[in-house]
Design a protein around this motif. Structure first.
Motif, PDB file in Angstrom:
ATOM      1  N   LEU A 146       0.843  -1.198   0.000  1.00 39.71           N
ATOM      2  CA  LEU A 146       0.000   0.000   0.000  1.00 39.71           C
ATOM      3  C   LEU A 146       0.882   1.254   0.000  1.00 39.71           C
ATOM      4  CD1 LEU A 146      -3.140   0.509   0.264  1.00 39.71           C
ATOM      5  CD2 LEU A 146      -2.705   0.855   2.689  1.00 39.71           C
ATOM      6  N   ILE A 147       0.968   1.940  -1.146  1.00 39.54           N
ATOM      7  CA  ILE A 147       1.871   3.089  -1.281  1.00 39.54           C
ATOM      8  C   ILE A 147       1.209   4.358  -0.757  1.00 39.54           C
ATOM      9  CG2 ILE A 147       3.243   4.455  -2.885  1.00 39.54           C
ATOM     10  CD1 ILE A 147       3.128   2.113  -4.825  1.00 39.54           C
ATOM     11  N   TYR A 148       1.997   5.146  -0.020  1.00 42.61           N
ATOM     12  CA  TYR A 148       1.472   6.431   0.443  1.00 42.61           C
ATOM     13  C   TYR A 148       2.560   7.501   0.390  1.00 42.61           C
ATOM     14  CZ  TYR A 148       3.953   6.049   4.920  1.00 42.61           C
ATOM     15  OH  TYR A 148       4.932   5.965   5.887  1.00 42.61           O
ATOM     16  N   ALA A 149       2.135   8.730   0.336  1.00 41.31           N
ATOM     17  CA  ALA A 149       2.985   9.908   0.473  1.00 41.31           C
ATOM     18  C   ALA A 149       2.018  11.024   0.825  1.00 41.31           C
ATOM     19  CB  ALA A 149       3.753  10.223  -0.802  1.00 41.31           C
ATOM     20  N   GLU A 150       2.090  11.485   2.051  1.00 44.29           N
ATOM     21  CA  GLU A 150       1.073  12.375   2.596  1.00 44.29           C
ATOM     22  C   GLU A 150       0.671  13.504   1.639  1.00 44.29           C
ATOM     23  OE1 GLU A 150       3.851  11.377   3.967  1.00 44.29           O
ATOM     24  OE2 GLU A 150       3.723  11.177   6.167  1.00 44.29           O
ATOM     25  N   GLY A 151      -0.639  13.559   1.363  1.00 39.94           N
ATOM     26  CA  GLY A 151      -1.178  14.610   0.519  1.00 39.94           C
ATOM     27  C   GLY A 151      -1.116  14.339  -0.965  1.00 39.94           C
ATOM     28  N   LEU A 178      -4.567  -7.414   7.988  1.00 42.07           N
ATOM     29  CA  LEU A 178      -3.243  -6.837   8.181  1.00 42.07           C
ATOM     30  C   LEU A 178      -2.743  -6.110   6.936  1.00 42.07           C
ATOM     31  CD1 LEU A 178      -1.549  -9.785  10.121  1.00 42.07           C
ATOM     32  CD2 LEU A 178      -2.664  -7.736  11.045  1.00 42.07           C
ATOM     33  N   ARG A 179      -2.042  -4.993   7.191  1.00 43.06           N
ATOM     34  CA  ARG A 179      -1.496  -4.169   6.116  1.00 43.06           C
ATOM     35  C   ARG A 179      -0.049  -3.786   6.434  1.00 43.06           C
ATOM     36  NH1 ARG A 179      -5.624  -5.750   4.585  1.00 43.06           N
ATOM     37  NH2 ARG A 179      -7.248  -4.733   3.353  1.00 43.06           N
ATOM     38  N   GLN A 180       0.690  -3.406   5.373  1.00 42.41           N
ATOM     39  CA  GLN A 180       2.089  -2.975   5.515  1.00 42.41           C
ATOM     40  C   GLN A 180       2.323  -1.755   4.631  1.00 42.41           C
ATOM     41  OE1 GLN A 180       3.292  -6.871   4.170  1.00 42.41           O
ATOM     42  NE2 GLN A 180       4.374  -7.285   6.087  1.00 42.41           N
ATOM     43  N   PRO A 181       1.762  -0.596   4.980  1.00 41.29           N
ATOM     44  CA  PRO A 181       1.896   0.587   4.131  1.00 41.29           C
ATOM     45  C   PRO A 181       3.353   0.987   3.940  1.00 41.29           C
ATOM     46  CG  PRO A 181       1.019   1.161   6.302  1.00 41.29           C
ATOM     47  CD  PRO A 181       1.002  -0.317   6.218  1.00 41.29           C
ATOM     48  N   VAL A 182       3.681   1.418   2.721  1.00 44.85           N
ATOM     49  CA  VAL A 182       5.067   1.749   2.383  1.00 44.85           C
ATOM     50  C   VAL A 182       5.125   3.126   1.738  1.00 44.85           C
ATOM     51  CG1 VAL A 182       4.862   0.530   0.168  1.00 44.85           C
ATOM     52  CG2 VAL A 182       7.128   0.942   1.155  1.00 44.85           C
ATOM     53  N   HIS A 183       6.101   3.921   2.160  1.00 43.87           N
ATOM     54  CA  HIS A 183       6.211   5.284   1.643  1.00 43.87           C
ATOM     55  C   HIS A 183       6.830   5.288   0.250  1.00 43.87           C
ATOM     56  CE1 HIS A 183       7.166   9.565   1.407  1.00 43.87           C
ATOM     57  NE2 HIS A 183       6.330   9.738   2.413  1.00 43.87           N
ATOM     58  N   PRO A 208       7.086  -4.592   1.255  1.00 43.02           N
ATOM     59  CA  PRO A 208       6.180  -4.085   2.280  1.00 43.02           C
ATOM     60  C   PRO A 208       6.844  -2.999   3.103  1.00 43.02           C
ATOM     61  CG  PRO A 208       7.209  -6.090   3.052  1.00 43.02           C
ATOM     62  CD  PRO A 208       7.730  -5.855   1.643  1.00 43.02           C
ATOM     63  N   GLY A 209       6.007  -2.240   3.825  1.00 43.23           N
ATOM     64  CA  GLY A 209       6.532  -1.271   4.760  1.00 43.23           C
ATOM     65  C   GLY A 209       7.129  -1.951   5.981  1.00 43.23           C
ATOM     66  N   ALA A 210       7.654  -1.148   6.901  1.00 43.14           N
ATOM     67  CA  ALA A 210       8.385  -1.686   8.049  1.00 43.14           C
ATOM     68  C   ALA A 210       7.478  -2.307   9.098  1.00 43.14           C
ATOM     69  CB  ALA A 210       9.218  -0.582   8.696  1.00 43.14           C
ATOM     70  N   GLU A 211       6.198  -1.931   9.107  1.00 41.05           N
ATOM     71  CA  GLU A 211       5.297  -2.404  10.157  1.00 41.05           C
ATOM     72  C   GLU A 211       4.122  -3.175   9.572  1.00 41.05           C
ATOM     73  OE1 GLU A 211       4.884   0.398  13.764  1.00 41.05           O
ATOM     74  OE2 GLU A 211       4.965   1.725  12.026  1.00 41.05           O
ATOM     75  N   THR A 212       3.696  -4.191  10.320  1.00 40.79           N
ATOM     76  CA  THR A 212       2.484  -4.929   9.981  1.00 40.79           C
ATOM     77  C   THR A 212       1.398  -4.505  10.952  1.00 40.79           C
ATOM     78  OG1 THR A 212       3.751  -6.810   9.143  1.00 40.79           O
ATOM     79  CG2 THR A 212       1.448  -7.199   9.732  1.00 40.79           C
ATOM     80  N   LEU A 213       0.368  -3.861  10.422  1.00 36.20           N
ATOM     81  CA  LEU A 213      -0.692  -3.264  11.237  1.00 36.20           C
ATOM     82  C   LEU A 213      -2.046  -3.800  10.803  1.00 36.20           C
ATOM     83  CD1 LEU A 213       0.458   0.432  10.748  1.00 36.20           C
ATOM     84  CD2 LEU A 213       1.053  -1.016  12.704  1.00 36.20           C
ATOM     85  N   GLY A 259     -14.002  -2.073   0.858  1.00 36.46           N
ATOM     86  CA  GLY A 259     -14.386  -2.188   2.261  1.00 36.46           C
ATOM     87  C   GLY A 259     -14.259  -3.601   2.769  1.00 36.46           C
ATOM     88  N   LEU A 260     -14.669  -4.572   1.958  1.00 38.98           N
ATOM     89  CA  LEU A 260     -14.613  -5.968   2.385  1.00 38.98           C
ATOM     90  C   LEU A 260     -13.179  -6.433   2.602  1.00 38.98           C
ATOM     91  CD1 LEU A 260     -17.349  -7.406  -0.004  1.00 38.98           C
ATOM     92  CD2 LEU A 260     -17.601  -6.706   2.389  1.00 38.98           C
ATOM     93  N   ARG A 261     -12.236  -5.836   1.871  1.00 38.11           N
ATOM     94  CA  ARG A 261     -10.840  -6.226   2.049  1.00 38.11           C
ATOM     95  C   ARG A 261     -10.247  -5.754   3.361  1.00 38.11           C
ATOM     96  NH1 ARG A 261     -10.274  -5.981  -3.843  1.00 38.11           N
ATOM     97  NH2 ARG A 261      -9.911  -3.751  -3.761  1.00 38.11           N
ATOM     98  N   MET A 262     -10.959  -4.903   4.096  1.00 36.51           N
ATOM     99  CA  MET A 262     -10.479  -4.507   5.417  1.00 36.51           C
ATOM    100  C   MET A 262     -10.341  -5.710   6.348  1.00 36.51           C
ATOM    101  SD  MET A 262     -12.653  -1.044   6.269  1.00 36.51           S
ATOM    102  CE  MET A 262     -12.803   0.304   5.122  1.00 36.51           C
ATOM    103  N   MET A 263     -11.046  -6.795   6.027  1.00 39.19           N
ATOM    104  CA  MET A 263     -11.014  -7.993   6.865  1.00 39.19           C
ATOM    105  C   MET A 263      -9.955  -8.994   6.399  1.00 39.19           C
ATOM    106  SD  MET A 263     -15.135  -8.660   7.303  1.00 39.19           S
ATOM    107  CE  MET A 263     -15.416  -8.759   5.524  1.00 39.19           C
ATOM    108  N   LYS A 264      -9.307  -8.713   5.274  1.00 41.19           N
ATOM    109  CA  LYS A 264      -8.391  -9.671   4.664  1.00 41.19           C
ATOM    110  C   LYS A 264      -6.940  -9.292   4.924  1.00 41.19           C
ATOM    111  CE  LYS A 264      -7.134 -11.583   0.128  1.00 41.19           C
ATOM    112  NZ  LYS A 264      -7.439 -11.587  -1.326  1.00 41.19           N
ATOM    113  N   ASP A 265      -6.121 -10.273   5.309  1.00 45.68           N
ATOM    114  CA  ASP A 265      -4.691 -10.023   5.485  1.00 45.68           C
ATOM    115  C   ASP A 265      -4.019  -9.858   4.136  1.00 45.68           C
ATOM    116  OD1 ASP A 265      -5.034 -10.308   8.188  1.00 45.68           O
ATOM    117  OD2 ASP A 265      -4.163 -12.317   8.308  1.00 45.68           O
ATOM    118  N   MET A 266      -3.170  -8.827   4.027  1.00 44.71           N
ATOM    119  CA  MET A 266      -2.384  -8.601   2.819  1.00 44.71           C
ATOM    120  C   MET A 266      -0.960  -8.288   3.252  1.00 44.71           C
ATOM    121  SD  MET A 266      -4.933  -6.365   0.403  1.00 44.71           S
ATOM    122  CE  MET A 266      -6.560  -6.950  -0.055  1.00 44.71           C
ATOM    123  N   THR A 267      -0.219  -9.331   3.601  1.00 47.93           N
ATOM    124  CA  THR A 267       1.123  -9.154   4.139  1.00 47.93           C
ATOM    125  C   THR A 267       2.123  -9.963   3.324  1.00 47.93           C
ATOM    126  OG1 THR A 267       0.823 -10.971   5.714  1.00 47.93           O
ATOM    127  CG2 THR A 267       0.259  -8.742   6.458  1.00 47.93           C
TER     128      THR A 267
END
Length: 289
Positions: A146-151, A178-183, A208-213, A259-267
């Motif tokens: 999951l790629i992010y960069a604020e804004g 579970l998710r692992q957002p990466v910058h 993946p990003g550094a954390e599994t959340l 929305g349904l994928r909020m329940m699915k692990d993606m790690t």
């Protein structure tokens, strides 16, 4: 920068240089090499360290690029696969392309358009590999989570805007997937490291990003980054479907599976990337103005 194996200057070309990851990649390459060629569909002004080339992967007549040793692509891998035979010059020694872990997580999606996209992306990956191997060019395909960069991104930032608008965030089924957002900047740094690592040649990597959340905690940290109290509203899957059907006109690019994928692990396991090119992403601590 000199290529130690050949004693020649390393020249880099970034397709998608004006994009989310591509922008960071161009900046880091310019600082590292002193000069970089970058491709954008819209015209941009040349600078001392970046030479912009206006081109479009869907228009073969625009694909006239200088000789380079390393080709990066942070734009659509499907378009790259179609154009690669036209742009892979004899000087290119390495190709690094961004794909997505979606090729692994969305194969069973209930949304037909998504299934078609995943089929095309999977086929594109294999085409890139085949063409590179035919030309004896080293390749590396990076699959970020999951790629992010604020804004700027289209994953996390839209959630922050929804929170800013309504003051809460609906979560489906407990949102324990579970998710692992990466910058995006970490992906740019990782792409350069992969290109320069012999161990990373001719391989696929999940990044993946550094954390599994949990998805719930990931959203909580978006609230934290906005300086707002966490307000998450739980919804059952059936209620989500009903609400989404009514709200769909307001969010034309969304689909019910999001929305349904909020329940699915993606790690994914970062160990191969850590071992082969020192993958070292940051913790997920986004900050929004």
């Amino acid at each position: 920068m000199l290529d130690g194996s050949a004693g020649k200057r390393t020249e880099c070309l970034v397709i998608g240089g004006s994009g989310l990851v591509g922008g960071y990649l161009v900046d880091h390459l310019a600082r590292r090499h002193g000069r970089v060629f970058a491709v954008s569909r819209s015209p941009r002004s040349k600078t001392a360290s970046v030479e912009w080339i206006q081109a479009d992967l869907t228009r073969p007549d625009t694909l006239k690029f200088p000789d380079v040793t390393t080709l990066y692509c942070t734009s659509d891998a499907i378009l790259l696969a179609e154009a690669l035979p036209l742009i892979l010059s004899s000087t290119v020694k390495r190709v690094v392309a961004l794909s997505s872990t979606s090729v692994l997580t969305k194969q069973d999606t209930e949304v037909a358009d998504e299934r078609e996209t995943i089929r095309n992306l999977t086929a594109a990956e294999q085409t890139i590999v085949r063409i590179c191997e035919q030309r004896q060019v080293g390749w590396t395909i990076l699959r970020p989570t999951l790629i992010y960069a604020e804004g700027r991104d289209t994953n996390i930032t839209p959630l922050s805007r929804l929170i800013r608008r309504v003051g809460f965030m609906p979560v489906v089924g407990g949102a324990q997937g579970l998710r692992q957002p990466v910058h995006a900047e970490d992906l740019a740094i990782g792409a350069i490291a992969a290109a320069e690592s012999p161990a990373a040649s001719n391989k696929f990597y999940s990044l993946p990003g550094a954390e599994t959340l949990s998805y719930r905690e990931m959203i909580g940290r978006v609230f934290d980054g906005m300086g707002r109290p966490r307000r998450l509203v739980p919804l059952s899957p059936w209620l989500w479907r009903v609400i989404f059907a009514m709200a769909k006109p307001l969010f034309p690019t969304a689909n019910v599976a999001m929305g349904l994928r909020m329940m699915k692990d993606m790690t994914f396991d970062a160990t191969p990337a850590i071992e082969d090119f020192g993958w070292n992403p940051r913790l997920f601590r986004p900050v929004f103005d």
